[in-house]
Design an enzyme around this catalytic site. Structure first.
Site, mmCIF file in Angstrom:
data_model
loop_
_atom_site.group_PDB
_atom_site.id
_atom_site.type_symbol
_atom_site.label_atom_id
_atom_site.label_comp_id
_atom_site.label_asym_id
_atom_site.label_seq_id
_atom_site.Cartn_x
_atom_site.Cartn_y
_atom_site.Cartn_z
ATOM 1 N N HIS A 164 0.778 -1.521 -0.181
ATOM 2 C CA HIS A 164 0.035 -0.184 0.074
ATOM 3 C C HIS A 164 1.133 1.140 0.308
ATOM 4 O O HIS A 164 1.403 1.696 1.599
ATOM 5 C CB HIS A 164 -0.815 -0.095 0.947
ATOM 6 N N CYS A 207 -3.910 11.172 4.897
ATOM 7 C CA CYS A 207 -4.983 10.231 6.100
ATOM 8 C C CYS A 207 -4.894 11.699 6.402
ATOM 9 O O CYS A 207 -4.021 12.123 6.286
ATOM 10 C CB CYS A 207 -3.490 9.082 6.502
HETATM 11 P P1 HMG Z 1 -11.795 7.451 20.806
HETATM 12 O O1 HMG Z 1 -12.346 8.270 20.792
HETATM 13 O O2 HMG Z 1 -10.689 6.524 21.433
HETATM 14 O O3 HMG Z 1 -13.262 6.539 20.634
HETATM 15 O O4 HMG Z 1 -11.673 7.099 19.057
HETATM 16 P P2 HMG Z 1 -13.952 5.631 22.526
HETATM 17 O O5 HMG Z 1 -14.027 3.936 21.857
HETATM 18 O O6 HMG Z 1 -13.367 6.142 23.772
HETATM 19 O O7 HMG Z 1 -15.951 5.880 21.850
HETATM 20 C C1 HMG Z 1 -15.814 7.627 22.367
HETATM 21 C C2 HMG Z 1 -17.450 7.604 21.104
HETATM 22 O O8 HMG Z 1 -17.161 7.351 20.406
HETATM 23 C C3 HMG Z 1 -18.462 6.657 21.857
HETATM 24 O O9 HMG Z 1 -19.559 7.103 21.854
HETATM 25 C C4 HMG Z 1 -18.199 4.984 21.183
HETATM 26 O O10 HMG Z 1 -20.010 4.761 21.149
HETATM 27 C C5 HMG Z 1 -17.680 5.972 20.325
HETATM 28 P P3 HMG Z 1 -19.858 7.381 23.100
HETATM 29 O O11 HMG Z 1 -20.569 6.828 24.103
HETATM 30 O O12 HMG Z 1 -19.793 8.688 24.103
HETATM 31 O O13 HMG Z 1 -21.725 8.839 23.012
HETATM 32 N N1 HMG Z 1 -17.011 5.222 18.930
HETATM 33 C C6 HMG Z 1 -17.403 4.749 17.542
HETATM 34 N N2 HMG Z 1 -18.920 5.269 16.833
HETATM 35 C C7 HMG Z 1 -19.404 4.804 15.678
HETATM 36 N N3 HMG Z 1 -18.015 4.282 14.778
HETATM 37 C C8 HMG Z 1 -17.238 3.737 15.268
HETATM 38 C C9 HMG Z 1 -16.917 4.053 16.852
HETATM 39 N N4 HMG Z 1 -16.474 3.747 17.804
HETATM 40 C C10 HMG Z 1 -16.746 4.892 19.001
HETATM 41 N N5 HMG Z 1 -16.630 2.898 15.045
HETATM 42 C C11 HMG Z 1 -11.701 5.636 17.539
HETATM 43 C C12 HMG Z 1 -11.111 5.830 18.796
HETATM 44 C C13 HMG Z 1 -11.084 4.217 17.278
HETATM 45 C C14 HMG Z 1 -13.355 5.481 17.291
HETATM 46 C C15 HMG Z 1 -11.006 7.016 16.313
HETATM 47 O O14 HMG Z 1 -10.158 7.228 16.979
HETATM 48 C C16 HMG Z 1 -11.790 6.842 14.784
HETATM 49 O O15 HMG Z 1 -12.702 6.675 14.219
HETATM 50 N N6 HMG Z 1 -10.030 6.802 14.208
HETATM 51 C C17 HMG Z 1 -10.365 6.708 12.919
HETATM 52 C C18 HMG Z 1 -8.767 6.384 12.304
HETATM 53 C C19 HMG Z 1 -9.229 6.916 10.811
HETATM 54 O O16 HMG Z 1 -10.172 6.186 10.246
HETATM 55 N N7 HMG Z 1 -8.046 7.138 10.056
HETATM 56 C C20 HMG Z 1 -7.890 6.883 8.118
HETATM 57 C C21 HMG Z 1 -7.763 5.678 8.302
HETATM 58 S S1 HMG Z 1 -6.307 4.047 8.573
HETATM 59 C C22 HMG Z 1 -5.558 4.926 7.258
HETATM 60 O O17 HMG Z 1 -5.752 5.315 6.014
HETATM 61 C C23 HMG Z 1 -4.230 4.655 7.027
HETATM 62 C C24 HMG Z 1 -4.110 2.857 5.759
HETATM 63 O O18 HMG Z 1 -4.735 3.737 4.465
HETATM 64 C C25 HMG Z 1 -3.087 2.615 5.800
HETATM 65 C C26 HMG Z 1 -2.120 3.833 5.466
HETATM 66 O O19 HMG Z 1 -2.359 4.327 4.126
HETATM 67 O O20 HMG Z 1 -0.749 2.735 6.216
HETATM 68 C C27 HMG Z 1 -5.697 1.775 5.702
HETATM 69 MG MG MG Z 2 -3.210 4.840 3.150
#
Ligand code: HMG
Ligand code: MG
Length: 313
Positions: free
Chosen positions: A219, A252
């Protein structure tokens, strides 16, 4: 160039006969767009990608909508494309994401880990080990539901906060994902700093440590223009799964120096020129990226899209 906007085919020895392209434009590409793209446009994009012959199309992410607002419409989007006869992987960061994905019938799941602490914190709000602990039951449950699971590892070749990333730090995370049951790994060069020798070294070390090449995908982001050279090095090593993003969309939101992925059109041009089959119709794919660029209001950064679309004018 031969007639019809296709490269002349001159095979090279020692390369795979076929490559599976894991298309990430609708996820990695659109997650980083400033403008919010209407759900219907995303669905049309995915349909056109399928029409161009791509068979693995990452559709969206079931992440927290506040963290990635661009993909907050995952619930609305997935049902609009789930009838397509292609694989539609989706990213999930935790149990909540998996529940959302499985409820909609998703059966291709990707978890995403990091080789570095800084990015684990920025992207997942967890340490590396905390995030692996979150993924373990998620992977187990996804497999139990009959899903195929991909494990991404980000920052495999360098990190914007930490600089160089030791190879064994990467292989540790790769092995942990394999041990918990991931069917496939994807080695992320999130900020596009890798060079070909580095790719070879990591692949060799993974093999040495018991991770076979046939479960490894690559990737590459194209920040420093190295993505194709790095892909070639991976092909020479026997890798047959390559991630790319139509039109070179991408980045990202939690890694500032990340730019778009390797453009699928640039990849297809190289692969077809080498006589490697992909099943992709380059003309239809280019037309899709030109259409998407119009929707986004700016030209595609892909050199191949630019060359082929100018040729038609
Ligand atoms: P957090 O704030 O630590 O979450 O985020 P939490 O576990 O403490 O929960 C807080 C609240 O969020 C809770 O709600 C959960 O229910 C809710 P409350 O009880 O307070 O009402 N919650 C969610 N709601 C909907 N969907 C969920 C979810 N999870 C918790 N899945 C978390 C932690 C992981 C959720 C956050 O950091 C996050 O969503 N991160 C995603 C970041 C992301 O998508 N990055 C881009 C993708 S990675 C990438 O691009 C790299 C890649 O391409 C490879 C490369 O290039 O290297 C793959
Ligand atoms: Mg990527």
């Amino acid at each position: 160039m031969s007639a019809g906007g296709l490269p002349m085919v001159v095979p090279a020895r020692g390369l795979p006969a076929r490559v599976r392209i894991h298309e990430v434009g609708a996820r990695d590409g659109l997650q980083n767009e400033r403008a919010s793209v209407p759900t219907a446009v995303k669905a049309e994009f995915i349909r056109r990608l399928a029409g161009a012959g791509l068979t693995t199309i990452e559709a969206t992410s079931f992440v927290h909508p506040k963290w990635v607002p661009q993909l907050a419409d995952a619930e609305q989007l997935f049902p609009l494309v789930s009838d397509l006869d292609v694989e539609l992987p989706v990213l999930v960061p935790n149990q909540r994401g998996l529940d959302r994905a499985l409820t909609l019938g998703a059966r291709r799941i990707a978890v995403f880990a990091s080789a570095t602490e800084s990015f684990a914190k920025a992207n997942l709000n967890r340490t590396v080990d905390e995030s692996l602990a979150v993924f373990e039951p998620v992977v187990r449950q996804a497999k139990g539901a009959g899903a195929r699971v991909r494990g991404y590892v980000s920052m495999c070749f360098g990190d914007p906060w930490e600089g160089a990333v030791p190879l064994r730090q990467v292989t540790r995370v790769c092995k942990a994902l394999r041990d918990m049951g991931c069917d496939e790994l994807s080695l992320g060069d999130t900020i596009g700093v890798a060079t070909a020798g580095h790719v070879r070294e990591l692949l060799a070390l993974l093999n040495e440590e018991g991770v076979p090449t046939d479960v490894i995908g690559v990737h590459f982001h194209d920040t420093y223009g190295q993505a194709l050279a790095n892909t070639y090095a991976a092909l020479e090593h026997g890798v047959t799964t390559v991630d790319a993003s139509a039109g070179g969309l991408g980045g990202c939101p939690y890694a500032k120096s990340a730019t778009g992925n390797l453009a699928t059109e640039d990849l297809v041009w190289m692969l077809h020129g080498l006589g490697i089959r992909t099943g992709v119709d380059l003309g239809r794919l280019t037309a899709t990226s030109v259409w998407m660029a119009e929707q986004l209001g700016r030209p595609s950064p892909s050199r191949t899209v630019r060359a082929l679309s100018h040729k038609d004018q």
